[in-house]
Design an enzyme around this catalytic site. Structure first.
Site, PDB file in Angstrom:
ATOM      1  N   GLY A 124       2.127 -46.590   4.759  1.00 25.43           N
ATOM      2  CA  GLY A 124       2.209 -45.449   3.861  1.00 25.43           C
ATOM      3  C   GLY A 124       1.415 -44.259   4.327  1.00 25.43           C
ATOM      4  O   GLY A 124       1.901 -43.120   4.308  1.00 25.43           O
ATOM      5  N   GLU A 143     -11.240 -49.992   2.009  1.00 27.48           N
ATOM      6  CA  GLU A 143      -9.937 -50.066   1.348  1.00 27.48           C
ATOM      7  C   GLU A 143     -10.006 -50.460  -0.123  1.00 27.48           C
ATOM      8  O   GLU A 143      -9.237 -49.960  -0.938  1.00 27.48           O
ATOM      9  CB  GLU A 143      -9.024 -51.032   2.111  1.00 27.48           C
ATOM     10  N   GLU A 198      -5.855 -42.532   7.234  1.00 27.96           N
ATOM     11  CA  GLU A 198      -6.866 -41.556   6.822  1.00 27.96           C
ATOM     12  C   GLU A 198      -7.613 -40.868   7.951  1.00 27.96           C
ATOM     13  O   GLU A 198      -8.802 -40.545   7.804  1.00 27.96           O
ATOM     14  CB  GLU A 198      -7.884 -42.261   5.919  1.00 27.96           C
ATOM     15  N   GLU A 238      -5.476 -41.674   0.486  1.00 30.82           N
ATOM     16  CA  GLU A 238      -5.936 -41.169   1.785  1.00 30.82           C
ATOM     17  C   GLU A 238      -7.017 -40.097   1.615  1.00 30.82           C
ATOM     18  O   GLU A 238      -7.933 -39.993   2.441  1.00 30.82           O
ATOM     19  CB  GLU A 238      -4.762 -40.619   2.589  1.00 30.82           C
TER      20      GLU A 238
END
Length: 925
Positions: free
Chosen positions: A330, A389, A333, A367
């Site tokens: 997806g 995360e 970062e 992000e």
């Protein structure tokens, strides 16, 4: 040398020689090695060889030298697909050493000859000379041997030239492409370095704690533009028509966060009130159609929100968000240059969809949260990846909730966390904090335990300590560790200190949180009432989906899988609660545990849910009651008929959150019954009975709805069509047929396209499938993903096999979507066996080769055998996994075996009960 001294020295060396290996020792008997000084020199060479072998076998760098700064020059050729590079790494010697060990993939060509690696003392100071260098593929090491020792605290410049050939592997440095509006194929170069991809692009010290500053120069053809973490400082057009872009020096950061793109993407941008330049970049056609506007707007809101909430402003002068046509996840970062899969960044306001907006807001917020958690402050090693995360996955919801309060994303978190609870109820699960001993183990950690359980633990902590303490602790954590790396104990200490300053010195956050992060699993908390005394016993035990697997659970230092002491055995006075009053635990589901009750309390809850006052119970808890009851039944902790009785209340439920939670648990039964049982049709009829009133209420309107209304419509139509409700199937087929007749699908609401397409193709034939395939080839990315999923819905075995073959061809289906094809097929009753056979036949040459390295393999493996529930399924799975390199999916396969065993036991224990219950309900109806 005196012979006696020489002999004594040789005797002292014997134990070391034995460690070198028996083959070496046997080749050189003691009588032979005690002759002369020449033999002693040979012994020293063997010992040096042994030391070098140990160095190269280690997973970690020795940190005898550490990086301070990278000066990186890359010449990117988008015609020949070659990158020529030069890196000068400024290093400081920590321990005197005669070698330097850093990372470089063996696919990276280190240039020798006149451009071979050289070492120089800073400011021209003397330094040892590199006498040899070698690449070692097992751990991606580049070993440089010196003719002398580096001086402690000495600073040196290490210069290396290298060459890289661009591939399509979506890991490290790679190329992507798209077809523009003129039907031309346009290439771009991009990066994806997490966790260990930077070493594939340039020689570096590729560990998260080894932060350094970066000064980057990118040279490229003039028709392209370059982006990196920092803004362009100056740009020079060369005489040959190429452009040299010099970027500003970055702050200290980890190598996996360095990134760049060379492309002809275009952008839309703004400047925040604090002067930060934000740009959203994508294919020119997407930007021209306004698809970058939504993410740009929420990025400004969320970036400002996080800066205010965390007490630390975003530290870079700009932020680029780039949609990459080929991207394996997806978002990623990279500091100041975030990469996205296209549908995670681009939103089409002309085709509004609550689901699409939800996805973009979540991924963008996730992000952006990483700009603080992961980028500014990074975990020391991958065993602490949840500090990146898990924390970010919770803050993602806070940011999205701020930007889009109507989405009620914290309610939806409960739905998503259930996926982590499912995985964490296996004996083959793992703790949130998981030691990493080999590089191949890192990829296993990017899973639901890290992301979703980690997020849930943060939510639980937030509710435990309160808003002020939560916020203050994280502000101190970031301010005290900015541009550095941490372990989880440092975070717990900030919480304990913040509580102490608030006068709450009796709470040790480390002691509380260690029970949740250092051991696997979670508890079921059981409320057992004494209705005569008005008191209630509260106990906890480790919850396992398959109770028979308990003997395989590793011992816990916390006392038999004991979790937070707040859940310890205790007696609670219910303070006058009547014998007909129900008790509800874990209100709003803020705790990461399941709740069980005595049978009478379950019946009281069931009766209340069947009454007109059922909404007294929060929607989240209504859904989790169904989910808990059915999962407790799977674990033989509750009779399944009680759980099924509770599910009957759903006929009056209109909350999409409650339905999403219930749908997952009910879907588990559906999946098992669909595998060769006669009960499946009765079960589908029951599901149709539950959903029809909701379905009738929301209808097929294409009018603009609120987010909550739209999500309700989507879940109701989806469940109805999935279970063969006549009106739903007929409407979907008619809408699709109209599309085929008119070549225009504007009459199909965007939010219902996925269900309409799947249903029409499932109940259609070859003509519907081929029409869908043609439109897939012509559609934009969002439309392609709808169709990609729908094409897996056909019941035609030959078409499914052909579709799977197409998924291997990058010219027909992008590699990142090949996983979606086989997962979609495996998820359907008709496709389970076809998907497994194809997976087995193509494991080595396609799935392992394409998805192991970039981290996507575990998610593929997780989906394909998820409906296995027969002895034959288990036999096939065990046969496949025996004596095979399973790469980053090793734990996932282990969990698949355990899940299959649990599914088999479920059938043995519950199939007859479910059949009898359904027959009785049919008769009573």
């Amino acid at each position: 040398m005196n012979k006696i001294v020489e002999l004594l020295l040789m005797l002292c060396l014997l134990p070391l020689l034995r460690n070198v290996g028996c083959d070496v020792f046997e080749r050189q008997a003691l009588a032979d090695i005690s002759h002369s000084l020449d033999d002693l020199e040979e012994v020293e060479e063997m010992l040096a060889w042994k030391r070098e072998e140990q160095i190269l076998q280690s997973t970690r760098l020795p940190n005898n030298v550490i990086p301070l700064h990278y000066d990186l020059r890359l010449e990117v050729d988008l015609q020949e697909f070659v990158v020529l590079g030069r890196v000068t790494v400024t290093v400081r010697c920590q321990v005197p050493t005669s070698y330097i060990l850093l990372h470089a993939s063996d696919k990276l060509e280190i240039v020798g000859g006149d451009s071979q690696p050289i070492l120089q003392g800073q400011d021209g100071d003397a330094s040892p000379t590199i006498i040899s260098w070698s690449l070692h593929s097992e751990n991606d090491f580049l070993l440089l041997k010196l003719d002398g020792e580096l001086t402690k605290d000495g600073v040196y410049n290490l210069k290396i030239h290298f060459r890289n050939v661009l591939s399509d592997h979506q890991f490290g440095l790679y190329r992507s492409s798209y077809i523009n509006k003129n039907k031309q194929k346009r290439y771009l170069v991009t990066t994806h370095f997490e966790p260990t991809g930077a070493r594939k692009a340039f020689p570096c010290f590729d560990e998260p704690a080894l932060k350094a500053t970066f000064k980057v120069t990118l040279i490229h053809q003039a028709e392209y533009q370059a982006m990196s973490n920092m803004p362009v400082e100056r740009s020079v057009k060369r005489e040959d028509g190429w452009v040299k872009d010099h970027f500003m020096t970055s702050p200290k950061m980890a190598t996996y966060l360095f990134a760049f793109v060379v492309s002809d993407l275009t952008s839309v941008g703004l400047k925040t009130r604090s002067g930060i330049e934000i740009n959203v970049s994508a294919r020119p056609s997407a930007i021209a159609e306004g698809k970058g506007a939504y993410s740009l707007g929420i990025s400004e809101k969320i970036l400002t929100y996080f800066g205010d909430y965390l007490g630390v402003s975003y530290p870079l002068p700009k932020l680029d968000l780039a949609a990459i046509p080929d991207f394996p996840m997806g978002g990623m970062e990279n500091w100041g240059l975030i990469m996205f899969e296209e549908t995670a960044l681009l939103y089409d306001a002309e085709a509004p969809s609550a689901k699409a907006k939800q996805k973009v807001s979540h991924v963008v917020s996730h992000e952006l949260a990483h700009m603080w958690f992961g980028d500014l402050v990074t975990m020391k090693w991958w065993d602490g990846i949840w500090l990146n995360e898990g924390i970010t996955s919770y803050f993602e919801r806070l940011g999205a909730d701020f930007a889009e309060p109507d989405l009620k994303v914290l309610d939806l978190l409960t739905c998503e966390v259930r996926a982590a609870m499912e995985k964490d109820s296996l004996a083959s699960s793992r703790p949130v904090y998981q030691p990493v001993h080999r590089t191949s183990e890192i990829g296993e950690l990017f899973d639901d335990i890290t992301y979703l359980k980690g997020a849930s633990l943060m939510r639980m902590l937030h509710h435990s300590v309160g808003e002020n303490i939560f916020r203050k602790a994280f502000q101190n954590y970031l301010q005290n560790n900015a541009y550095s790396s941490t372990i989880q104990e440092q975070l717990w200490e900030e919480f304990t200190q913040a509580l102490a300053q608030d006068g709450q010195s009796d709470l040790n956050v480390k002691s509380m949180m260690d029970t949740w992060t250092l051991q696997m699993g979670y508890p079921v908390v059981t409320f057992t009432r004494d209705y005569s005394s008005g008191k209630m016993d509260v106990t906890q035990q480790h919850f396992l989906k398959d109770a028979s697997a308990s003997s395989n659970v590793p011992d816990s230092k916390f006392g038999g899988q004991r979790f937070s002491h707040y859940l310890d055995t205790k007696v609670i006075d219910l303070e006058g609660a009547g014998t007909e009053d129900w008790i509800l635990g874990n209100v709003e589901q803020v705790g990461f545990y399941r709740v069980n009750y005595d049978t009478k309390n379950w019946r009281l809850l069931i009766n209340h849910l069947r009454s007109d006052r059922f909404q007294d119970i929060p929607a989240v808890n209504r859904g989790t009651l169904v989910d808990d009851a059915l999962n407790l039944a799977s674990a033989s902790m509750l009779d399944i008929t009680v759980a099924l009785d509770l599910s009957q209340y759903l006929v009056r439920e209109r909350s999409h959150v409650a339905w999403e939670l219930a749908k997952s648990a009910l879907g588990y039964i559906s999946d098992i019954l669909s595998s060769g049982t006669d009960v499946y049709k009765k079960w589908q009829d029951y599901m149709v009975h539950l959903i029809t009133l909701f379905y009738n209420d929301v209808s097929w309107t294409d009018e603009e709805l609120t987010f909550q209304e739209e999500m309700g419509q989507v879940v109701a139509v989806d469940i109805a069509c999935e279970n063969g409700q006549h009106d739903c199937v007929a409407r979907a087929k008619a809408l699709f047929a109209r599309w085929m007749d008119t070549n225009d699908n504007s009459h199909i609401p965007e939010r219902l396209k996925k269900t309409v397409y799947c249903t029409a193709i499932e109940y259609g034939g070859k003509a519907q499938w081929e029409f869908g395939w043609q439109r897939y080839q012509q559609g934009d990315t969002t439309e392609q993903l709808y169709l990609l999923s729908a094409l897996a819905c056909t019941k035609d075995m030959d078409i499914l096999k052909m579709y799977l073959e197409k998924s291997k061809d990058k010219s027909q289906i992008r590699q990142q979507y090949a996983a979606d094809v086989i997962q979609g097929i495996a998820d359907k009753k008709a496709g389970k066996s076809v998907a497994w056979e194809f997976f087995v036949d193509n494991w080595e040459d396609f799935y392992f080769k394409s998805f192991n390295e970039n981290g996507a393999l575990p998610s593929i493996v997780e989906k394909i055998p998820q409906h296995f529930c027969t002895d034959k399924d288990l036999e096939n799975l065990l046969l496949f996994t025996k004596d095979r390199d399973l790469g980053t999916a090793a734990r996932t396969f282990q969990q698949a075996v355990e899940s299959t065993q649990a599914n088999i036991r479920w059938r043995q224990n519950n199939l007859d009960k479910v059949q009898k219950w359904l027959e009785e309900k049919t008769l009573s109806t």
